[in-house]
Design a protein around this motif. Structure first.
Motif, PDB file in Angstrom:
ATOM      1  N   ARG A  76      51.849  53.665  40.497  1.00 49.12           N
ATOM      2  CA  ARG A  76      51.300  54.670  41.399  1.00 49.12           C
ATOM      3  C   ARG A  76      52.008  54.564  42.744  1.00 49.12           C
ATOM      4  O   ARG A  76      52.597  53.543  43.051  1.00 49.12           O
ATOM      5  CB  ARG A  76      49.808  54.412  41.585  1.00 49.12           C
ATOM      6  CG  ARG A  76      49.037  54.543  40.299  1.00 49.12           C
ATOM      7  CD  ARG A  76      47.567  54.376  40.546  1.00 49.12           C
ATOM      8  NE  ARG A  76      46.869  54.567  39.295  1.00 49.12           N
ATOM      9  CZ  ARG A  76      45.867  53.844  38.892  1.00 49.12           C
ATOM     10  NH1 ARG A  76      45.421  52.855  39.640  1.00 49.12           N
ATOM     11  NH2 ARG A  76      45.283  54.079  37.738  1.00 49.12           N
ATOM     12  N   PRO A  77      51.918  55.601  43.573  1.00 46.67           N
ATOM     13  CA  PRO A  77      52.507  55.505  44.903  1.00 46.67           C
ATOM     14  C   PRO A  77      51.933  54.304  45.646  1.00 46.67           C
ATOM     15  O   PRO A  77      50.757  53.986  45.513  1.00 46.67           O
ATOM     16  CB  PRO A  77      52.092  56.820  45.569  1.00 46.67           C
ATOM     17  CG  PRO A  77      51.885  57.751  44.423  1.00 46.67           C
ATOM     18  CD  PRO A  77      51.337  56.911  43.309  1.00 46.67           C
ATOM     19  N   GLY A  78      52.786  53.616  46.386  1.00 49.03           N
ATOM     20  CA  GLY A  78      52.363  52.435  47.127  1.00 49.03           C
ATOM     21  C   GLY A  78      52.935  51.177  46.512  1.00 49.03           C
ATOM     22  O   GLY A  78      53.972  51.204  45.874  1.00 49.03           O
ATOM     23  N   ILE A  79      52.235  50.075  46.690  1.00 49.29           N
ATOM     24  CA  ILE A  79      52.713  48.780  46.208  1.00 49.29           C
ATOM     25  C   ILE A  79      52.004  48.453  44.902  1.00 49.29           C
ATOM     26  O   ILE A  79      50.783  48.490  44.827  1.00 49.29           O
ATOM     27  CB  ILE A  79      52.470  47.684  47.252  1.00 49.29           C
ATOM     28  CG1 ILE A  79      53.268  48.000  48.514  1.00 49.29           C
ATOM     29  CG2 ILE A  79      52.831  46.319  46.699  1.00 49.29           C
ATOM     30  CD1 ILE A  79      53.014  47.057  49.663  1.00 49.29           C
ATOM     31  N   ASN A  80      52.786  48.139  43.883  1.00 50.66           N
ATOM     32  CA  ASN A  80      52.258  47.797  42.566  1.00 50.66           C
ATOM     33  C   ASN A  80      52.724  46.405  42.190  1.00 50.66           C
ATOM     34  O   ASN A  80      53.887  46.067  42.367  1.00 50.66           O
ATOM     35  CB  ASN A  80      52.778  48.793  41.523  1.00 50.66           C
ATOM     36  CG  ASN A  80      52.364  50.206  41.823  1.00 50.66           C
ATOM     37  OD1 ASN A  80      51.312  50.630  41.419  1.00 50.66           O
ATOM     38  ND2 ASN A  80      53.196  50.936  42.558  1.00 50.66           N
ATOM     39  N   LYS A  81      51.843  45.596  41.638  1.00 45.98           N
ATOM     40  CA  LYS A  81      52.219  44.278  41.144  1.00 45.98           C
ATOM     41  C   LYS A  81      52.204  44.343  39.621  1.00 45.98           C
ATOM     42  O   LYS A  81      51.191  44.705  39.027  1.00 45.98           O
ATOM     43  CB  LYS A  81      51.267  43.205  41.650  1.00 45.98           C
ATOM     44  CG  LYS A  81      51.420  42.966  43.136  1.00 45.98           C
ATOM     45  CD  LYS A  81      50.668  41.759  43.588  1.00 45.98           C
ATOM     46  CE  LYS A  81      50.948  41.545  45.074  1.00 45.98           C
ATOM     47  NZ  LYS A  81      50.353  40.338  45.569  1.00 45.98           N
ATOM     48  N   ILE A 168      55.913  40.737  39.838  1.00 45.47           N
ATOM     49  CA  ILE A 168      56.870  41.357  40.759  1.00 45.47           C
ATOM     50  C   ILE A 168      56.158  42.442  41.559  1.00 45.47           C
ATOM     51  O   ILE A 168      55.065  42.855  41.214  1.00 45.47           O
ATOM     52  CB  ILE A 168      58.092  41.936  40.018  1.00 45.47           C
ATOM     53  CG1 ILE A 168      57.669  43.053  39.059  1.00 45.47           C
ATOM     54  CG2 ILE A 168      58.852  40.836  39.301  1.00 45.47           C
ATOM     55  CD1 ILE A 168      58.823  43.852  38.500  1.00 45.47           C
ATOM     56  N   VAL A 169      56.824  42.892  42.597  1.00 54.48           N
ATOM     57  CA  VAL A 169      56.301  43.941  43.446  1.00 54.48           C
ATOM     58  C   VAL A 169      57.203  45.163  43.275  1.00 54.48           C
ATOM     59  O   VAL A 169      58.409  45.080  43.433  1.00 54.48           O
ATOM     60  CB  VAL A 169      56.294  43.502  44.923  1.00 54.48           C
ATOM     61  CG1 VAL A 169      55.811  44.624  45.821  1.00 54.48           C
ATOM     62  CG2 VAL A 169      55.453  42.265  45.101  1.00 54.48           C
ATOM     63  N   VAL A 170      56.594  46.302  42.931  1.00 54.97           N
ATOM     64  CA  VAL A 170      57.344  47.546  42.790  1.00 54.97           C
ATOM     65  C   VAL A 170      56.767  48.522  43.796  1.00 54.97           C
ATOM     66  O   VAL A 170      55.556  48.760  43.828  1.00 54.97           O
ATOM     67  CB  VAL A 170      57.227  48.113  41.355  1.00 54.97           C
ATOM     68  CG1 VAL A 170      57.959  49.439  41.247  1.00 54.97           C
ATOM     69  CG2 VAL A 170      57.763  47.123  40.354  1.00 54.97           C
ATOM     70  N   ILE A 171      57.627  49.079  44.638  1.00 49.39           N
ATOM     71  CA  ILE A 171      57.182  50.029  45.639  1.00 49.39           C
ATOM     72  C   ILE A 171      57.654  51.412  45.225  1.00 49.39           C
ATOM     73  O   ILE A 171      58.832  51.628  44.963  1.00 49.39           O
ATOM     74  CB  ILE A 171      57.747  49.676  47.037  1.00 49.39           C
ATOM     75  CG1 ILE A 171      57.242  48.291  47.449  1.00 49.39           C
ATOM     76  CG2 ILE A 171      57.348  50.734  48.057  1.00 49.39           C
ATOM     77  CD1 ILE A 171      57.837  47.779  48.719  1.00 49.39           C
ATOM     78  N   LYS A 172      56.699  52.329  45.097  1.00 52.44           N
ATOM     79  CA  LYS A 172      57.035  53.695  44.719  1.00 52.44           C
ATOM     80  C   LYS A 172      56.562  54.625  45.837  1.00 52.44           C
ATOM     81  O   LYS A 172      55.435  54.534  46.295  1.00 52.44           O
ATOM     82  CB  LYS A 172      56.360  54.081  43.413  1.00 52.44           C
ATOM     83  CG  LYS A 172      56.732  55.457  42.936  1.00 52.44           C
ATOM     84  CD  LYS A 172      56.133  55.772  41.597  1.00 52.44           C
ATOM     85  CE  LYS A 172      56.534  57.177  41.207  1.00 52.44           C
ATOM     86  NZ  LYS A 172      55.887  57.606  39.997  1.00 52.44           N
TER      87      LYS A 172
END
Length: 173
Positions: A76-81, A168-172
């Motif tokens: 989702r938009p924002g920071i995802n772990k 991990i951190v995924v930024i969308k």
């Protein structure tokens, strides 16, 4: 909004519970000709043993989809772990006085050569060791390609570098 199998199950259970509440678990028929008949017996008599349940088309479509891939996670938009991979470039537990500085220096050296990893260098301690890990890779293949690149750029550290599975951190955007 993604509808997961668990969400579908909750919707079906909500429908079943609302039906149970409407009829009651030990409800009896109020028809004077029937006497006190258990509601299950009444449904069996009136429906000839057949019960029809209407399922909304949107839920039925989700239930019947077999070939569609089920994502293990939704970004989702924002920071995802998410579960993914990083490259461990430093791990040491000897000489406690200089560990933190050495771990950070290793990350800084890699950042100076590979600015694309800005914001993706993680230096932390898990007593008695210090670790420096690089990147946020979703697949092992991506991580191994980056590992090969880093090993070529830093042959002195190559024997210490390896791919590790971690959050991990995924930024969308």
């Amino acid at each position: 909004m993604t509808t997961t199998p668990a969400r579908i199950l909750r919707m079906v259970l909500a429908c079943v519970l609302s039906i149970s509440v409407s009829f009651g678990t030990k409800a009896t028929a109020q028809n004077p000709n029937d006497g006190d008949i258990d509601i299950v017996e009444r449904i069996q008599q009136e429906s000839n043993g057949n019960v029809e349940i209407e399922i909304p088309a949107s839920i039925l479509e989700l239930i019947l989809k077999k070939d569609s891939p089920k994502p293990s996670h939704e970004i989702r938009p924002g920071i995802n772990k998410l579960s993914g991979f990083r490259i461990q470039v430093f791990s040491d537990g000897r000489n406690q006085h200089t560990l933190e500085a050495r771990a950070k220096a290793r990350g800084s050296a890699i950042l100076a050569r590979f600015p694309k990893y800005r914001g993706q260098i993680y230096t932390y301690s898990h007593s008695p060791n210090w670790y420096t890990r690089i990147g946020n890779f979703r697949t092992n293949t991506e991580a191994n390609h980056a590992l090969d690149e880093l090993k070529r750029a830093f042959p002195n550290y190559a024997s210490e570098m390896r791919v590790v599975k971690c959050q991990i951190v995924v930024i969308k955007q």
